[in-house]
Scaffold this active site. Structure first.
Site, PDB file in Angstrom:
ATOM      1  N   ASP A 113      38.132  33.775  38.367  1.00 20.01           N
ATOM      2  CA  ASP A 113      37.835  34.591  37.191  1.00 20.01           C
ATOM      3  C   ASP A 113      37.651  33.715  35.943  1.00 20.01           C
ATOM      4  O   ASP A 113      38.256  32.649  35.831  1.00 20.01           O
ATOM      5  CB  ASP A 113      39.005  35.567  36.982  1.00 20.01           C
ATOM      6  CG  ASP A 113      38.590  36.771  36.166  1.00 20.01           C
ATOM      7  OD1 ASP A 113      37.391  36.931  35.901  1.00 20.01           O
ATOM      8  OD2 ASP A 113      39.477  37.550  35.780  1.00 20.01           O
TER       9      ASP A 113
ATOM     10  N   ASN B 298      31.537  44.746  41.716  1.00 20.74           N
ATOM     11  CA  ASN B 298      30.669  43.880  40.904  1.00 20.74           C
ATOM     12  C   ASN B 298      29.215  44.357  40.814  1.00 20.74           C
ATOM     13  O   ASN B 298      28.464  43.895  39.957  1.00 20.74           O
ATOM     14  CB  ASN B 298      30.691  42.429  41.424  1.00 20.74           C
ATOM     15  CG  ASN B 298      31.959  41.678  41.076  1.00 20.74           C
ATOM     16  OD1 ASN B 298      32.345  40.737  41.754  1.00 20.74           O
ATOM     17  ND2 ASN B 298      32.637  42.088  39.996  1.00 20.74           N
TER      18      ASN B 298
HETATM   19  C1  FPP Z   1      34.267  36.149  37.909  1.00 25.64           C
HETATM   20  O1  FPP Z   1      34.119  35.659  36.592  1.00 25.64           O
HETATM   21  C2  FPP Z   1      33.307  35.473  38.792  1.00 25.64           C
HETATM   22  C3  FPP Z   1      32.431  36.076  39.648  1.00 25.64           C
HETATM   23  C4  FPP Z   1      32.351  37.534  39.832  1.00 25.64           C
HETATM   24  C5  FPP Z   1      31.480  35.302  40.466  1.00 25.64           C
HETATM   25  C6  FPP Z   1      32.085  34.137  41.154  1.00 25.64           C
HETATM   26  C7  FPP Z   1      31.062  33.419  41.917  1.00 25.64           C
HETATM   27  C8  FPP Z   1      30.926  32.090  41.958  1.00 25.64           C
HETATM   28  C9  FPP Z   1      31.791  31.137  41.241  1.00 25.64           C
HETATM   29  C10 FPP Z   1      29.859  31.515  42.815  1.00 25.64           C
HETATM   30  C11 FPP Z   1      30.384  31.222  44.199  1.00 25.64           C
HETATM   31  C12 FPP Z   1      29.288  30.751  45.055  1.00 25.64           C
HETATM   32  C13 FPP Z   1      29.283  30.789  46.408  1.00 25.64           C
HETATM   33  C14 FPP Z   1      28.102  30.297  47.155  1.00 25.64           C
HETATM   34  C15 FPP Z   1      30.390  31.331  47.190  1.00 25.64           C
HETATM   35  P1  FPP Z   1      33.658  36.668  35.462  1.00 25.64           P
HETATM   36  O2  FPP Z   1      32.191  36.657  35.383  1.00 25.64           O
HETATM   37  O3  FPP Z   1      34.272  38.009  35.738  1.00 25.64           O
HETATM   38  O4  FPP Z   1      34.259  36.032  34.186  1.00 25.64           O
HETATM   39  P2  FPP Z   1      34.782  36.827  32.899  1.00 25.64           P
HETATM   40  O5  FPP Z   1      36.001  37.566  33.325  1.00 25.64           O
HETATM   41  O6  FPP Z   1      35.065  35.741  31.917  1.00 25.64           O
HETATM   42  O7  FPP Z   1      33.677  37.745  32.458  1.00 25.64           O
END
Ligand code: FPP
Length: 249
Positions: free
Chosen positions: A29, A77
């Site tokens: 996150d 998501n």
């Molecule tokens: C949450 O941060 C992150 C995600 C929903 C996506 C995570 C995916 C990756 C890191 C890519 C992984 C790649 C592979 C190929 C497995 P957020 O966007 O919710 O952050 P925030 O809470 O600050 O908005």
């Protein structure tokens, strides 16, 4: 001069090799906030997040941790802005295509968990190819939760079991934890010993609800793109101080 990352190529000596978690799960996150803090679009955070995940996988390999499960995309998501969802789907596909040869060479066994039927067709194809190419590999088991929801996983297991009862294939009395686990996406994967969640939120967000009954939870305020081997080291030190009783005294 050696960088800190290089210094942590080997298991830090203050960690007890015999008491490492066998399976680590991560809720990655904070990508969006990390990017926003730099005046950039959220997708930059996801992009950097991939590099962090890649190094964590290598680190598990280097330090002798046998399974890593990452929560890449939840059933909730899909509610994000359409361009971000599309970016993530394309990112998963691109990363998988680019990294597959190295995963094969490094003996990593890839498995996607979740309802994969709703993913873009080309991503489903890449996933199939990746799982097929690495299925006999004996190194780190790398599980990627994509379109994954713990409640959805439990419901689909109930439906499959109920349908087998209806068809007379199993009896109601035969339903136990073992049989139930055999109907989860994670069948054959040991439960996580440790869950790491970055960016400070103290919740499990529909991740591995059944599997995490006795998982130790470690929350760090570090945003996922800033997570690294040293932060992982800190999480493992903290884990090794825990007294895991599994409901006993
Ligand atoms: C949450 O941060 C992150 C995600 C929903 C996506 C995570 C995916 C990756 C890191 C890519 C992984 C790649 C592979 C190929 C497995 P957020 O966007 O919710 O952050 P925030 O809470 O600050 O908005």
């Amino acid at each position: 001069m050696l960088s800190k990352v290089n210094l942590l190529k080997e298991l830090p000596p203050d960690l007890d090799q015999s008491r490492l978690p066998r399976h680590v799960a991560v809720i990655m996150d904070g990508n969006g906030r990390w990017a926003k803090n730099r005046g950039k679009a959220r997708i930059f955070g996801h992009q950097k997040g991939v590099d962090v995940l890649k190094d964590l996988l290598r680190c598990c390999q280097d330090w002798g941790i046998s399974a890593l499960t990452a929560y890449a995309f939840s059933t909730e998501n899909w509610g994000r802005p359409q361009p971000e969802v599309e970016f993530l789907m394309t990112l998963f596909e691109r990363v998988l295509r680019k990294e597959l040869d190295e995963m094969v060479a490094k003996d990593v066994c890839i498995r996607f968990i979740g309802d994969l039927t709703n993913l873009p067709h080309s991503l489903q194809e890449e996933i199939k190819r990746g799982m097929e190419a690495t299925k006999e590999n004996k190194g780190v088991k790398f599980n990627i939760a994509t379109n994954y929801g713990g409640r959805q996983e439990i419901i689909q297991a109930c439906v499959a079991i109920a349908s087998n009862v209806e068809k007379g294939l199993i009896k109601v009395e035969e339903i136990d934890e073992k049989l139930f686990e055999n109907h989860l996406y994670t069948t054959g994967i040991i439960s996580p010993d440790l869950l790491i969640r970055t960016s400070g939120e103290m919740r499990i967000s529909n991740f591995l609800l059944w599997q995490m009954a006795y998982t130790e939870i470690y929350v760090t305020s570090t945003l996922w793109p800033d997570f690294n081997r040293e932060k992982f080291h800190q999480a493992l030190l903290n884990y090794q101080q825990r007294d895991r009783r599994f409901g006993k005294v």
